[in-house]
Design a protein around this motif. Sequence first.
Motif, PDB file in Angstrom:
ATOM      1  N   LEU A  51       0.823  -1.204   0.000  1.00 55.92           N
ATOM      2  CA  LEU A  51       0.000   0.000   0.000  1.00 55.92           C
ATOM      3  C   LEU A  51       0.861   1.260   0.000  1.00 55.92           C
ATOM      4  CD1 LEU A  51      -2.882  -0.872   2.500  1.00 55.92           C
ATOM      5  CD2 LEU A  51      -3.019  -0.690   0.017  1.00 55.92           C
ATOM      6  N   MET A  52       1.944   1.230   0.773  1.00 55.50           N
ATOM      7  CA  MET A  52       2.820   2.393   0.849  1.00 55.50           C
ATOM      8  C   MET A  52       3.491   2.678  -0.490  1.00 55.50           C
ATOM      9  SD  MET A  52       2.581   3.890   3.701  1.00 55.50           S
ATOM     10  CE  MET A  52       4.018   4.952   3.578  1.00 55.50           C
ATOM     11  N   ASP A  53       3.702   1.638  -1.301  1.00 63.71           N
ATOM     12  CA  ASP A  53       4.358   1.802  -2.600  1.00 63.71           C
ATOM     13  C   ASP A  53       3.379   2.150  -3.721  1.00 63.71           C
ATOM     14  OD1 ASP A  53       6.802   1.257  -1.480  1.00 63.71           O
ATOM     15  OD2 ASP A  53       6.687  -0.901  -1.866  1.00 63.71           O
ATOM     16  N   ASP A  54       2.092   2.158  -3.422  1.00 64.62           N
ATOM     17  CA  ASP A  54       1.082   2.456  -4.426  1.00 64.62           C
ATOM     18  C   ASP A  54       1.165   3.939  -4.794  1.00 64.62           C
ATOM     19  OD1 ASP A  54      -1.256   3.105  -5.822  1.00 64.62           O
ATOM     20  OD2 ASP A  54      -2.360   1.466  -4.868  1.00 64.62           O
ATOM     21  N   PRO A  55       1.471   4.275  -6.066  1.00 63.88           N
ATOM     22  CA  PRO A  55       1.618   5.689  -6.450  1.00 63.88           C
ATOM     23  C   PRO A  55       0.338   6.500  -6.274  1.00 63.88           C
ATOM     24  CG  PRO A  55       1.610   4.255  -8.391  1.00 63.88           C
ATOM     25  CD  PRO A  55       1.731   3.358  -7.198  1.00 63.88           C
ATOM     26  N   GLU A  56      -0.814   5.873  -6.502  1.00 61.47           N
ATOM     27  CA  GLU A  56      -2.074   6.601  -6.333  1.00 61.47           C
ATOM     28  C   GLU A  56      -2.303   6.960  -4.872  1.00 61.47           C
ATOM     29  OE1 GLU A  56      -5.385   4.632  -8.038  1.00 61.47           O
ATOM     30  OE2 GLU A  56      -4.562   4.597 -10.074  1.00 61.47           O
ATOM     31  N   LEU A  57      -1.951   6.011  -3.986  1.00 54.30           N
ATOM     32  CA  LEU A  57      -2.098   6.282  -2.555  1.00 54.30           C
ATOM     33  C   LEU A  57      -1.117   7.359  -2.108  1.00 54.30           C
ATOM     34  CD1 LEU A  57      -3.552   5.533   0.030  1.00 54.30           C
ATOM     35  CD2 LEU A  57      -1.827   3.763   0.431  1.00 54.30           C
ATOM     36  N   GLU A  58       0.094   7.331  -2.645  1.00 52.36           N
ATOM     37  CA  GLU A  58       1.078   8.355  -2.306  1.00 52.36           C
ATOM     38  C   GLU A  58       0.589   9.737  -2.735  1.00 52.36           C
ATOM     39  OE1 GLU A  58       4.937   7.490  -3.797  1.00 52.36           O
ATOM     40  OE2 GLU A  58       5.182   5.665  -2.626  1.00 52.36           O
ATOM     41  N   LYS A  59      -0.006   9.805  -3.938  1.00 49.73           N
ATOM     42  CA  LYS A  59      -0.523  11.089  -4.420  1.00 49.73           C
ATOM     43  C   LYS A  59      -1.680  11.560  -3.547  1.00 49.73           C
ATOM     44  CE  LYS A  59      -2.206  13.462  -8.566  1.00 49.73           C
ATOM     45  NZ  LYS A  59      -3.249  14.171  -7.811  1.00 49.73           N
ATOM     46  N   LEU A  60      -2.538  10.612  -3.138  1.00 50.94           N
ATOM     47  CA  LEU A  60      -3.646  10.957  -2.254  1.00 50.94           C
ATOM     48  C   LEU A  60      -3.120  11.539  -0.948  1.00 50.94           C
ATOM     49  CD1 LEU A  60      -6.673  10.874  -1.503  1.00 50.94           C
ATOM     50  CD2 LEU A  60      -6.310   8.546  -0.688  1.00 50.94           C
ATOM     51  N   HIS A  61      -2.093  10.896  -0.380  1.00 50.36           N
ATOM     52  CA  HIS A  61      -1.497  11.390   0.861  1.00 50.36           C
ATOM     53  C   HIS A  61      -0.930  12.785   0.670  1.00 50.36           C
ATOM     54  CE1 HIS A  61      -0.847   7.117   2.712  1.00 50.36           C
ATOM     55  NE2 HIS A  61      -2.083   7.536   2.814  1.00 50.36           N
ATOM     56  N   ALA A  62      -0.196  12.984  -0.443  1.00 51.14           N
ATOM     57  CA  ALA A  62       0.432  14.285  -0.694  1.00 51.14           C
ATOM     58  C   ALA A  62      -0.621  15.377  -0.852  1.00 51.14           C
ATOM     59  CB  ALA A  62       1.301  14.205  -1.940  1.00 51.14           C
ATOM     60  N   ASP A  63      -1.689  15.082  -1.603  1.00 52.28           N
ATOM     61  CA  ASP A  63      -2.756  16.063  -1.807  1.00 52.28           C
ATOM     62  C   ASP A  63      -3.469  16.381  -0.499  1.00 52.28           C
ATOM     63  OD1 ASP A  63      -2.128  16.075  -4.473  1.00 52.28           O
ATOM     64  OD2 ASP A  63      -3.792  14.789  -5.098  1.00 52.28           O
ATOM     65  N   ARG A  64      -3.719  15.324   0.287  1.00 51.15           N
ATOM     66  CA  ARG A  64      -4.398  15.520   1.562  1.00 51.15           C
ATOM     67  C   ARG A  64      -3.554  16.352   2.517  1.00 51.15           C
ATOM     68  NH1 ARG A  64      -8.634  16.780   3.507  1.00 51.15           N
ATOM     69  NH2 ARG A  64      -9.601  15.275   2.099  1.00 51.15           N
ATOM     70  N   ILE A  65      -2.269  16.068   2.585  1.00 53.01           N
ATOM     71  CA  ILE A  65      -1.378  16.818   3.467  1.00 53.01           C
ATOM     72  C   ILE A  65      -1.328  18.286   3.066  1.00 53.01           C
ATOM     73  CG2 ILE A  65       1.045  17.136   4.115  1.00 53.01           C
ATOM     74  CD1 ILE A  65       1.304  14.062   4.016  1.00 53.01           C
ATOM     75  N   ALA A  66      -1.250  18.554   1.755  1.00 54.80           N
ATOM     76  CA  ALA A  66      -1.213  19.937   1.279  1.00 54.80           C
ATOM     77  C   ALA A  66      -2.514  20.663   1.630  1.00 54.80           C
ATOM     78  CB  ALA A  66      -0.980  19.953  -0.231  1.00 54.80           C
ATOM     79  N   ALA A  67      -3.656  19.982   1.440  1.00 61.02           N
ATOM     80  CA  ALA A  67      -4.950  20.599   1.743  1.00 61.02           C
ATOM     81  C   ALA A  67      -5.089  20.880   3.233  1.00 61.02           C
ATOM     82  CB  ALA A  67      -6.082  19.694   1.263  1.00 61.02           C
ATOM     83  N   LEU A  68      -4.647  19.927   4.033  1.00 63.23           N
ATOM     84  CA  LEU A  68      -4.744  20.102   5.482  1.00 63.23           C
ATOM     85  C   LEU A  68      -3.820  21.206   5.975  1.00 63.23           C
ATOM     86  CD1 LEU A  68      -4.953  16.390   6.644  1.00 63.23           C
ATOM     87  CD2 LEU A  68      -6.757  18.103   6.716  1.00 63.23           C
ATOM     88  N   LYS A  69      -2.652  21.307   5.339  1.00 62.89           N
ATOM     89  CA  LYS A  69      -1.734  22.376   5.725  1.00 62.89           C
ATOM     90  C   LYS A  69      -2.356  23.738   5.452  1.00 62.89           C
ATOM     91  CE  LYS A  69       3.040  23.925   5.239  1.00 62.89           C
ATOM     92  NZ  LYS A  69       4.360  23.680   4.599  1.00 62.89           N
ATOM     93  N   ARG A  70      -3.002  23.874   4.291  1.00 65.08           N
ATOM     94  CA  ARG A  70      -3.683  25.137   3.976  1.00 65.08           C
ATOM     95  C   ARG A  70      -4.796  25.422   4.972  1.00 65.08           C
ATOM     96  NH1 ARG A  70      -3.100  23.059  -1.331  1.00 65.08           N
ATOM     97  NH2 ARG A  70      -5.264  22.308  -1.312  1.00 65.08           N
ATOM     98  N   GLU A  71      -5.543  24.368   5.350  1.00 62.16           N
ATOM     99  CA  GLU A  71      -6.635  24.540   6.306  1.00 62.16           C
ATOM    100  C   GLU A  71      -6.114  24.961   7.679  1.00 62.16           C
ATOM    101  OE1 GLU A  71     -10.463  24.734   7.796  1.00 62.16           O
ATOM    102  OE2 GLU A  71      -9.766  24.575   5.721  1.00 62.16           O
TER     103      GLU A  71
END
Length: 230
Positions: A51-71
């Motif tokens: 799961l950690m190596d899944d590129p789609e999951l990695e992108k989801l994590h990166a997008d979520r972290i960026a959104a949460l940082k803005r929030e």
Amino acid sequence: MDPDTVKSTLSNLAFGNVLAAAARDYKKEVLANEKAQSSNPANVEVDLDELMDDPELEKLHADRIAALKREVEKREAFKRQGHGEYREVSEGDFLGEVTRSEKVICHFYHKEFYRCKIMDKHLKTLAPRHVDTKFIKMDAENAPFFVTKLAIKTLPCVLLFSKGIAIDRLVGFQDLGTKDDFTTTKLENVLIKRGMLSKAKKEEDDEDAEYQESIRRSVRSSENLDSDSD
């Protein structure tokens, strides 16, 4: 993405917000898993390394972290303006408080009035839930100029300000069923309809509560399966 980088970034955020947002993102998956478990009690092993190596999951994590940082940055900016808590202000500070924020709820109260204490309790509960709105209160006895200027005749009186202009008010409990036992949710819904609180934020809180209940059901289901297997 380097797992250490992800871990470091998460630790720099408000972790409670991260968990709440992640809960909403994975709510559907958890409910689907719960349904699958009810039809197939066998435990399914998941390879977390894959799961950690899944590129789609990695992108989801990166997008979520960026959104949460803005929030988080947005919430911190609001807090620097005095949002997120229910505060007492003086007559001298009143104009500055209501003009520096887009949405302000101000309770004019009397310290001896029982109904003012009831309103205090509910507004104090709502303030940290709705950080994008400022919640303040002012002792009417110590603010004769604004009591006269704003034509305040009955207490409690909750004035609603938008961009420094008083657009509406709640006088006594006449908009809340007229009785003393109204709920915080009742007041919250009234303020949402008046445009002072965000409906989306309330829906997020409701989703979080539903998600937590689904987790509790899953735990109970798992415990029952373990008991049956014994």
